[in-house]
Scaffold this motif. Sequence first.
Motif, mmCIF file in Angstrom:
data_model
loop_
_atom_site.group_PDB
_atom_site.id
_atom_site.type_symbol
_atom_site.label_atom_id
_atom_site.label_comp_id
_atom_site.label_asym_id
_atom_site.label_seq_id
_atom_site.Cartn_x
_atom_site.Cartn_y
_atom_site.Cartn_z
ATOM 1 N N GLY A 169 70.628 81.754 60.642
ATOM 2 C CA GLY A 169 70.834 83.150 61.043
ATOM 3 C C GLY A 169 69.565 83.962 60.824
ATOM 4 O O GLY A 169 69.157 84.747 61.686
ATOM 5 N N LEU A 170 68.930 83.754 59.691
ATOM 6 C CA LEU A 170 67.706 84.497 59.391
ATOM 7 C C LEU A 170 66.586 84.139 60.366
ATOM 8 O O LEU A 170 65.863 85.014 60.853
ATOM 9 C CB LEU A 170 67.273 84.229 57.948
ATOM 10 C CG LEU A 170 66.140 85.129 57.457
ATOM 11 C CD1 LEU A 170 66.514 85.778 56.133
ATOM 12 C CD2 LEU A 170 64.836 84.385 57.328
ATOM 13 N N VAL A 183 67.232 85.835 63.692
ATOM 14 C CA VAL A 183 67.080 87.289 63.712
ATOM 15 C C VAL A 183 65.651 87.727 63.381
ATOM 16 O O VAL A 183 65.112 88.655 63.995
ATOM 17 C CB VAL A 183 68.079 87.947 62.725
ATOM 18 C CG1 VAL A 183 67.806 89.434 62.565
ATOM 19 C CG2 VAL A 183 69.520 87.714 63.183
ATOM 20 N N MET A 184 65.030 87.052 62.396
ATOM 21 C CA MET A 184 63.766 87.565 61.868
ATOM 22 C C MET A 184 62.531 86.841 62.392
ATOM 23 O O MET A 184 61.446 87.406 62.383
ATOM 24 C CB MET A 184 63.781 87.488 60.338
ATOM 25 C CG MET A 184 64.878 88.319 59.680
ATOM 26 S SD MET A 184 64.759 90.114 60.004
ATOM 27 C CE MET A 184 63.487 90.577 58.793
ATOM 28 N N GLY A 193 60.908 89.588 69.698
ATOM 29 C CA GLY A 193 61.958 90.416 70.255
ATOM 30 C C GLY A 193 61.375 91.774 70.566
ATOM 31 O O GLY A 193 60.161 91.926 70.728
ATOM 32 N N SER A 194 62.242 92.774 70.605
ATOM 33 C CA SER A 194 61.762 94.098 70.976
ATOM 34 C C SER A 194 61.431 94.947 69.741
ATOM 35 O O SER A 194 61.024 96.096 69.878
ATOM 36 C CB SER A 194 62.808 94.789 71.850
ATOM 37 O OG SER A 194 64.022 94.865 71.150
ATOM 38 N N ILE A 195 61.652 94.384 68.551
ATOM 39 C CA ILE A 195 61.247 95.088 67.324
ATOM 40 C C ILE A 195 60.204 94.206 66.635
ATOM 41 O O ILE A 195 60.431 93.008 66.456
ATOM 42 C CB ILE A 195 62.466 95.326 66.392
ATOM 43 C CG1 ILE A 195 63.530 96.180 67.102
ATOM 44 C CG2 ILE A 195 62.041 95.977 65.099
ATOM 45 C CD1 ILE A 195 64.775 96.464 66.257
ATOM 46 N N THR A 219 58.342 96.103 61.320
ATOM 47 C CA THR A 219 59.488 97.013 61.412
ATOM 48 C C THR A 219 60.768 96.310 60.973
ATOM 49 O O THR A 219 61.614 96.906 60.295
ATOM 50 C CB THR A 219 59.631 97.547 62.850
ATOM 51 O OG1 THR A 219 58.437 98.269 63.172
ATOM 52 C CG2 THR A 219 60.825 98.462 63.002
ATOM 53 N N ARG A 220 60.930 95.046 61.361
ATOM 54 C CA ARG A 220 62.132 94.313 60.929
ATOM 55 C C ARG A 220 62.236 94.279 59.403
ATOM 56 O O ARG A 220 63.303 94.475 58.830
ATOM 57 C CB ARG A 220 62.073 92.871 61.444
ATOM 58 C CG ARG A 220 62.261 92.795 62.942
ATOM 59 C CD ARG A 220 62.113 91.371 63.407
ATOM 60 N NE ARG A 220 62.014 91.374 64.868
ATOM 61 C CZ ARG A 220 62.273 90.344 65.635
ATOM 62 N NH1 ARG A 220 62.637 89.190 65.095
ATOM 63 N NH2 ARG A 220 62.165 90.436 66.932
ATOM 64 N N MET A 273 60.893 96.398 57.365
ATOM 65 C CA MET A 273 61.149 97.744 56.838
ATOM 66 C C MET A 273 62.636 98.093 56.963
ATOM 67 O O MET A 273 63.197 98.732 56.078
ATOM 68 C CB MET A 273 60.257 98.771 57.543
ATOM 69 C CG MET A 273 58.773 98.569 57.178
ATOM 70 S SD MET A 273 57.703 99.994 57.560
ATOM 71 C CE MET A 273 57.905 100.069 59.339
ATOM 72 N N ILE A 274 63.257 97.682 58.069
ATOM 73 C CA ILE A 274 64.700 97.914 58.213
ATOM 74 C C ILE A 274 65.456 97.139 57.126
ATOM 75 O O ILE A 274 66.419 97.633 56.535
ATOM 76 C CB ILE A 274 65.164 97.497 59.632
ATOM 77 C CG1 ILE A 274 64.547 98.449 60.671
ATOM 78 C CG2 ILE A 274 66.687 97.470 59.741
ATOM 79 C CD1 ILE A 274 64.614 97.937 62.110
ATOM 80 N N TYR A 275 64.985 95.932 56.858
ATOM 81 C CA TYR A 275 65.606 95.109 55.803
ATOM 82 C C TYR A 275 65.503 95.810 54.439
ATOM 83 O O TYR A 275 66.457 95.837 53.655
ATOM 84 C CB TYR A 275 64.890 93.754 55.735
ATOM 85 C CG TYR A 275 65.793 92.546 55.572
ATOM 86 C CD1 TYR A 275 66.490 92.320 54.386
ATOM 87 C CD2 TYR A 275 65.942 91.624 56.599
ATOM 88 C CE1 TYR A 275 67.304 91.204 54.246
ATOM 89 C CE2 TYR A 275 66.759 90.510 56.463
ATOM 90 C CZ TYR A 275 67.439 90.305 55.280
ATOM 91 O OH TYR A 275 68.254 89.206 55.139
ATOM 92 N N ALA A 293 65.318 98.994 53.961
ATOM 93 C CA ALA A 293 66.207 100.162 53.992
ATOM 94 C C ALA A 293 67.643 99.771 53.644
ATOM 95 O O ALA A 293 68.297 100.408 52.809
ATOM 96 C CB ALA A 293 66.151 100.821 55.379
ATOM 97 N N VAL A 294 68.137 98.702 54.262
ATOM 98 C CA VAL A 294 69.509 98.257 53.987
ATOM 99 C C VAL A 294 69.626 97.780 52.534
ATOM 100 O O VAL A 294 70.585 98.119 51.825
ATOM 101 C CB VAL A 294 69.917 97.128 54.960
ATOM 102 C CG1 VAL A 294 71.307 96.590 54.612
ATOM 103 C CG2 VAL A 294 69.900 97.639 56.400
ATOM 104 N N GLN A 330 52.556 103.231 55.619
ATOM 105 C CA GLN A 330 53.868 102.923 56.203
ATOM 106 C C GLN A 330 54.934 102.809 55.112
ATOM 107 O O GLN A 330 56.053 103.292 55.265
ATOM 108 C CB GLN A 330 53.809 101.615 57.003
ATOM 109 C CG GLN A 330 53.099 101.766 58.350
ATOM 110 C CD GLN A 330 52.937 100.452 59.065
ATOM 111 O OE1 GLN A 330 52.572 99.455 58.439
ATOM 112 N NE2 GLN A 330 53.196 100.438 60.362
#
Lengths: 135, 135, 135, 135, 135, 135
Positions: free
Chosen positions: F54-55, F58-59, F63-65, F69-70, F72-74, F76-77, F103
Amino acid sequence: MATVKLFTDAEAEASPAVKAVFDDIRATRKNDFINNFWRALANDPATLKRVWEGLKAVMAVEGSIDPVTREMIYIAVSTANSCQYCVQSHTAAARARGMTDAQHGELLSIIGLAAQTNHLAIAMQVPPDPEFEVR
Amino acid sequence: MATVKLFTDAEAEASPAVKAVFDDIRATRKNDFINNFWRALANDPATLKRVWEGLKAVMAVEGSIDPVTREMIYIAVSTANSCQYCVQSHTAAARARGMTDAQHGELLSIIGLAAQTNHLAIAMQVPPDPEFEVR
Amino acid sequence: MATVKLFTDAEAEASPAVKAVFDDIRATRKNDFINNFWRALANDPATLKRVWEGLKAVMAVEGSIDPVTREMIYIAVSTANSCQYCVQSHTAAARARGMTDAQHGELLSIIGLAAQTNHLAIAMQVPPDPEFEVR
Amino acid sequence: MATVKLFTDAEAEASPAVKAVFDDIRATRKNDFINNFWRALANDPATLKRVWEGLKAVMAVEGSIDPVTREMIYIAVSTANSCQYCVQSHTAAARARGMTDAQHGELLSIIGLAAQTNHLAIAMQVPPDPEFEVR
Amino acid sequence: MATVKLFTDAEAEASPAVKAVFDDIRATRKNDFINNFWRALANDPATLKRVWEGLKAVMAVEGSIDPVTREMIYIAVSTANSCQYCVQSHTAAARARGMTDAQHGELLSIIGLAAQTNHLAIAMQVPPDPEFEVR
Amino acid sequence: MATVKLFTDAEAEASPAVKAVFDDIRATRKNDFINNFWRALANDPATLKRVWEGLKAVMAVEGSIDPVTREMIYIAVSTANSCQYCVQSHTAAARARGMTDAQHGELLSIIGLAAQTNHLAIAMQVPPDPEFEVR
C-alpha cells in the motif's frame, strides 16, 4: 454534504475499473447493496480497489478473531476517531453478523471506560511499568 | 515524567482510602502488583475509588464479551486516543489473559484498516446510508 | 445547530470591529462571500481579528509552499481532527485554487495510508530509529 | 528527539527577530527561563512571533476567566490531543499560578468523565436535543 | 441517526432500573427534562446507572472548581474529541449555569490557541524541560 | 518500549515472507536501512506485505503530487493523530526528499493554524455553507 460525487449504479457500470470492484463487493457479500462509502471512493478507482482488497483481506477471511468481534473492534476505533459514518455502518454490520444488544451494551461500556482511563493516563503522564516489557 | 506523584506502598499504607483500593486491586487480581496508573491516581482517593470500581464493573465480571476480547477492544480505543501507557498496559493485560500472537496481529490489522477507512470517510464526508437505521 | 449566533451582514455592519474584519476578508479575497466560520467568530471581535490575521499571514501570502498544497495540508489536518466544517470548506477552497480530481484522489490516499500506519506505529509503540535524529 | 534544532541563548542572540521575542517572553513573564517550546519555534521567527503574540493576547491579559482556570482549560485540550509536552508544561504553569492539588484532582476527574461520555455519545450517535438551540 | 433506540418516557416507566435513574436525574436537576444522551444510554441500565452516578459525583457536588468552570472544561475536552452532541449539550449547560458571552468567547480563544500549540509541539517533538518535574 | 519484538536482520532472513518484503524495501529505496516500523510489523508477515505494498502504491509512484508534498501531508496527518514515531520518521523522510527549512516552517504554521480553526469550528458547531456543495 459529501466532498466528492457518489457514483450511481449507472456511473459505476460506465467505468470498467469501478464496475469490477462493485461486482466483487456484491459477490463477496452475496448482497446487491453497495453502501455510500464505496460510491464515494469510486472517484479514484485505484484507491477503491486497494481499500476494498485490504478490507477483504482483513475482514472477510477466517482468522483467529471471529467476525462479530472484528466489527466491534472496528466500532471502537471509529468511535475514538469520531467517524460518524463508520460508527453507523459498522454498528449495522456488527448487528448483521449477530452482535446482540447485550454485547453492544458491553462494547460501549468498555469504549467509555477506556476513553476515561486513556485521558487520565495522558493527563497524569503515567510512566510505563517495566513489568509490561515484551520479552 | 509524571505530572503527579506516584504513591509508594508506604504512602498508600498511610492513607486508609488509598489502602482500601490497593487492597481490593490486589485481592481482585490475586496478584501483589499495583501498576503505576493506580499509584498516580492515588493522589485523589475519590477518583481512584470511582475509576477502580468502574473498571471492576466493566472488565472483571462475566458478561457476553470474553476477557481477551475486552482487552483487545481496550487496545483499539487506546491506540486511536494515542495513549502510550494504555497501549502498553492493556497489551500486557491481553497477553496475560491469553491473547495469542496471531490474535494480536489480526487486531493490529483491523485497527490499521479502520483508521484508514475512518479518515477516508471523514475526508469524503460520506452521508450515512438509510439502510443503517436502527428500527 | 451552532452554539453561537451567526452574524448577518446587517449585524456585522452594526459592529465597527466586526465590519472592519469582514471588509478586509472581502477585499483580500476579492469576493463578497463571507462564510459561516467568520459569521460565528464575529461573536468575539478580538478573536475574529486575531484568527483572520493569522490566517492571512499563513495562507494568503507567497511562500515556499504553493496555495493548492497549503489547502491540501489543511484538509489533511482537518480530517484527522474530524472537523466536518473544515473538511468541507477547505476542500471547496482547494478546488477553487485549482486542485484537480487526480490531486484530490491522491491526497485522500495519502491521508488514509498515513492514518493506517499512524495507528499501527502507536499500537506497536515503535521506538524511533536513531537515524531520524536532526543533526 | 525533536524534529527541529532547539535554539540556545547564544543562537537566539544572533538572530534579532528571535532575540526580540525571547526578550519579550522574559519581560512579560518577569523570569529568565525560556522553555523548549519557544527554543524549537525559533527556527521560524515569523511563526515564533505570531504564536507568542497570540498566546500573550489570550493567556496574559485580564479577562473574565482567571489565570488558573485558563491553564486548566489548556490542560484539558492538551490531554484530549495527547500532547505530552503541553500536558507537562501547562500542568507546571497551572501550579505556578496557584492550582491546588484538590483543583488538579477535580480537573482530572472532569477530563476523564468528559472523555467517557464523549465516546459514549459518539458511539451511540445521539441526536442533539432541540432544547440546546441558541436563541 | 442514532445507533440505539432512544427510550421514550413510557418505555422508561416500564423498566424499573431505567425509571430509577430517570427519577434521580429529574430530582437532582429539579427539572423534568431528560436529554437524549440518557434516553440512549437507557438501553443498558447498568451503564446508565454507573455513568449517571459518576457524573453526579464529579459534576453535581461542591468542590474546589465552580460549576461554570466545570462545564467549560467539559466543552474543552468535548471539542478536542470532536463530539458534536457533547459540545452542544455542555454549551447549553454552561449557559444555564451562568456562563457569559464574554467567558464563552475567552474559552473558545483558549481552546483554539491550545490546539495550535499542541499541534506545533507534537510536530516539533519538543522535549519536556526538566523544570516541569513534579518535586 | 515496543509492544512487539523488533525483527533483527538475522530473524528476518529466517522468515521467507519477511525476507521478501525487506528485500523489496531495500531494492525500492536503493538503501540498506530498514527502519523499526517494518521490523515491528514483521511479526505479522501478511500485514507487513499489505502495508508495504500500500505504501509503495501511494508514496513511491509518480503522480500528480510531488514526493516532498506527499511527505508533508503525511507529517500533517501524523501530527494530528499524535504519532511520535510517524512525525519523526516522515520529517526525516521529507528532509531526505528535499524539504527545505523554509518549507518545514511553513508546513508547521499551516498545521498549527488548521488545528486552531478546526477546534474553533467544532466548538461553535458552524453549519456548512451551501456554497461548498460539490456540483
